[in-house]
Structures are given as structure tokens and as C-alpha cells.
Design an enzyme around this catalytic site. Sequence first.
Site, short mmCIF file in Angstrom:
data_model
loop_
_atom_site.label_atom_id
_atom_site.label_comp_id
_atom_site.label_asym_id
_atom_site.label_seq_id
_atom_site.Cartn_x
_atom_site.Cartn_y
_atom_site.Cartn_z
N HIS A 1 24.73 43.32 44.14
CA HIS A 1 25.85 44.26 44.32
C HIS A 1 27.16 43.54 44.00
CE1 HIS A 1 28.72 46.99 45.77
NE2 HIS A 1 28.94 46.39 46.92
N CYS B 1 26.34 51.04 49.32
CA CYS B 1 26.32 50.08 48.19
C CYS B 1 24.92 49.71 47.72
CB CYS B 1 27.07 48.82 48.58
SG CYS B 1 28.70 49.17 49.22
N ASN C 1 34.64 46.74 42.68
CA ASN C 1 33.48 47.13 43.49
C ASN C 1 33.27 48.64 43.36
OD1 ASN C 1 31.71 47.85 45.52
ND2 ASN C 1 32.62 46.52 47.07
N1 ACO Z 1 47.04 40.76 48.43
C1 ACO Z 1 47.65 39.77 49.10
N2 ACO Z 1 47.34 39.43 50.37
C2 ACO Z 1 46.35 40.14 50.95
C3 ACO Z 1 45.67 41.20 50.30
C4 ACO Z 1 46.07 41.49 48.99
N3 ACO Z 1 45.47 42.46 48.27
N4 ACO Z 1 44.74 41.72 51.14
C5 ACO Z 1 44.83 41.02 52.28
N5 ACO Z 1 45.81 40.07 52.18
C6 ACO Z 1 46.21 39.08 53.17
C7 ACO Z 1 45.92 39.54 54.59
O1 ACO Z 1 46.97 40.35 55.08
C8 ACO Z 1 45.82 38.22 55.30
O2 ACO Z 1 47.13 37.76 55.55
P1 ACO Z 1 47.47 36.95 56.91
O3 ACO Z 1 46.63 35.70 56.83
O4 ACO Z 1 48.94 36.71 56.79
O5 ACO Z 1 47.05 37.85 58.02
C9 ACO Z 1 45.20 37.29 54.26
O6 ACO Z 1 45.44 37.91 53.00
C10 ACO Z 1 43.70 37.10 54.44
O7 ACO Z 1 43.09 38.39 54.61
P2 ACO Z 1 41.55 38.57 54.83
O8 ACO Z 1 41.20 40.01 54.86
O9 ACO Z 1 41.15 37.72 56.00
O10 ACO Z 1 41.00 37.91 53.47
P3 ACO Z 1 39.60 37.35 53.10
O11 ACO Z 1 39.74 35.97 52.63
O12 ACO Z 1 38.56 37.64 54.14
O13 ACO Z 1 39.23 38.24 51.82
C11 ACO Z 1 37.85 40.10 51.18
C12 ACO Z 1 39.08 39.65 51.95
C13 ACO Z 1 38.11 39.86 49.71
C14 ACO Z 1 37.66 41.60 51.41
C15 ACO Z 1 36.60 39.33 51.62
O14 ACO Z 1 36.52 39.29 53.02
C16 ACO Z 1 35.33 39.93 51.08
O15 ACO Z 1 35.10 40.04 49.90
N6 ACO Z 1 34.40 40.32 51.98
C17 ACO Z 1 33.15 40.95 51.57
C18 ACO Z 1 33.35 42.40 51.37
C19 ACO Z 1 32.08 43.02 50.83
O16 ACO Z 1 31.19 42.35 50.32
N7 ACO Z 1 31.94 44.29 50.93
C20 ACO Z 1 30.72 44.88 50.41
C21 ACO Z 1 30.25 45.97 51.23
S1 ACO Z 1 31.32 47.31 51.21
C22 ACO Z 1 31.32 47.92 49.72
O17 ACO Z 1 30.81 47.33 48.80
C23 ACO Z 1 32.01 49.23 49.46
#
Ligand code: ACO
Length: 320
Positions: free
Chosen positions: A243, A118, A273
Amino acid sequence: MNHTPAAGSRIIGLGHYQPERILTNAELSTMVDTSDEWITTRTGIKTRHIGSESDTVSTMAIEAGRAALADAGIDPSEVDQVLVASTSATDRTPYAAGRVAVALGLNGPAPIDINTACSGFEYAVALADQSIRTGSARTSLVIASEKISGLVDWTDRSTCVLIGDGAGAAVIQASDTPEIHPVEWGSVPELVNAVLVDGDPQRFSQEGRSIYRWAISEAEGHARQVVANAGLTLDDIRVLAFHQANLRIVEPIAKALDGEHKWVLKDVVESGNTSAASVPLGLSKAWHRGDLPEGVPALLMGFGGGFAFAGQVVTTPTRR
Ligand code: ACO
């Protein structure tokens, strides 16, 4: 190819390419158990572009590069270096930069593919600037191109809602006034496995929460170092372009850096992304719409797979 080392370099043109197909949150909700509400509140993403079979990392890089050269208004034969940043390139050889050089009719430039996921665009900009300052190049075509849609499991709601495809490019040329400032780059050993593309077939996965925590706690400090490297203060910076992983990351970092008084890139809402492509794609879209402030210091910063980060201050282009 040897040139007189230049005092510095600058961006003289921007271009981009996005596949035609737009995938909305509503459509995704019919494919996996998700909702527009979940995606919007957790990520800010509303739409993303998804490549067709004929869109590859190389073809998208070629179109973005062509657009950047047209924007710069230079003869393609002037380009003596092509850098393509990608983490989703599938061609081993000829690889993307070599294909771009031939497709755009360039005159035997040095073709280099790089993969720092990224943060690839910011690494490539730094390498282009250093090449120009040392006389190894005079005009560099820097492209970031990604087809992440080919690396996600379309039945996994935790990843497929996040990503998009596309490419962004910049033409960077020698300049008497340095407009690309020294890079701040490095990596985070304990997060080396936080973003993975592995398995057979290869699939993208990430530890979303660990990356979120790092971005919220550490990215601001690196961004401040980027500004210091340029010999500027935060007040001098007019554009913030991080990013585009998640609006819930972009907005708090921008707020910590006085973002309410600056132009902040938020293309993740429209494009999802797109990994290495996210910053140049978003900047080029804004530039061609006429939204991007001209000729002002912009702070660029990428982070992600590797786990690598990189950033620099650049001056946005001005209209000819
Ligand atoms: N729709 C509905 N529910 C969902 C979805 C979805 N698409 N995806 C996950 N869930 C659910 C999960 O199953 C979980 O359910 P549970 O509580 O019953 O177990 C709940 O939502 C929370 O899931 P998390 O993965 O813990 O959600 P979080 O709040 O952490 O959000 C996210 C996820 C958006 C990926 C966040 O962590 C994030 O943005 N992190 C940063 C990622 C990043 O910056 N990456 C950059 C480097 S990689 C790259 O750019 C290629």
C-alpha cells in the site's frame, strides 16, 4: 451463474485512471503552511492527482475497468462478477459495481462493492479468486477507486498533503495453473480507530505515528506469511507492491524483504496515498509503461482503515 470450479485464477489485464489535475508540493505550499522539503522528507510524495467535480468513485472505476478489459482483450460479456473496493464511495444504490456493470455493457454480472479501506484491492482479489475456485464466477473485474480529495479538510496540512485520487483495475480469470495464491488477511483491534472518516462533513483523519509503528514492526511478518502461503521463498518473489501510504514505510519494509534485488512499487511519489487504489493504480501504470516485470511472482499487501490488512502473491500478467 454456476461454473465448474477452477483449479485457480490469474490476472490477464490491468487498467487505471487518474484525473487530469496534478497538484504539486509547491502549489500545496501556497494553500497551507507546508513545504516541498517537509512533504518530501516525511512522505516521499511529490505530486498527486485531484479529481474534478465530474470525477466520482464510479466514473473513475468505469474508466479503469474499461482500460483493464481492453488490456485483457476479452469480450465484456464474459465478465460475470464485478468487485469495486472503495472507502470514499458516496453512492448508496445504485452503488459503484452496479454502475460499472451497466456503463461497460456487461451481461448482468454479480456486482459487489466492498470497503476495507486501504487494503480493499487485496481483499477483492482474494474474493474474486475464491469465487472462481468455487465455481461462482469465471471472469471477475476487480477495481479499486478512490476520491479521497472529497474527504480531506484542505486547511489541515497534516492530512491534505498525503492523499490523491484515482482508480486501478485487474481482470481475473479462471486458470488451470493457480497464479493467485492464498490470502493472508486479518485486523488489528487496538488500531480500529487509527484511521477515521467521520464527522459532518465527513473528514479523513489518522493517528499517523501509530500506523507507522505498526507498519514498521508488523507488516514484514505478514508479508513473509503471504510468501509462505504461496509455497514460495522470498527469493522467488520478483515484485513488491505494498500500500502506497508513505515512502518512509514502503522502503524499510522492502529493505527487510530483500528489496534491493526486486522491483519495488513506489508510485506514492507521483500519486500520493490513494487508499485502496494505490496498488492496482501503481502496478497498472508500470505495466502500461512497460516497466513491470512480466509473468513473475509479485507480493501485494494492503493495510489501513479498519484496521485491516491483506496480501497475496500473484503472477504479473504477460503480453499477448
Ligand atoms: N507540513 C509541515 N509541517 C507539518 C505538516 C505539513 N504538511 N504536517 C504536520 N506537520 C508538523 C506537525 O504539526 C508537527 O509539528 P510540531 O512538532 O511542531 O507539533 C510535526 O510536523 C510532526 O508531525 P507528525 O504528525 O508527528 O509527523 P510524522 O513524522 O509522524 O509524519 C505522517 C506524519 C507522514 C502522516 C506519518 O506519521 C505517516 O506516514 N504515518 C503513516 C500513515 C499511514 O501509513 N497511513 C496509512 C493508512 S491510512 C490511509 O492510507 C488512508
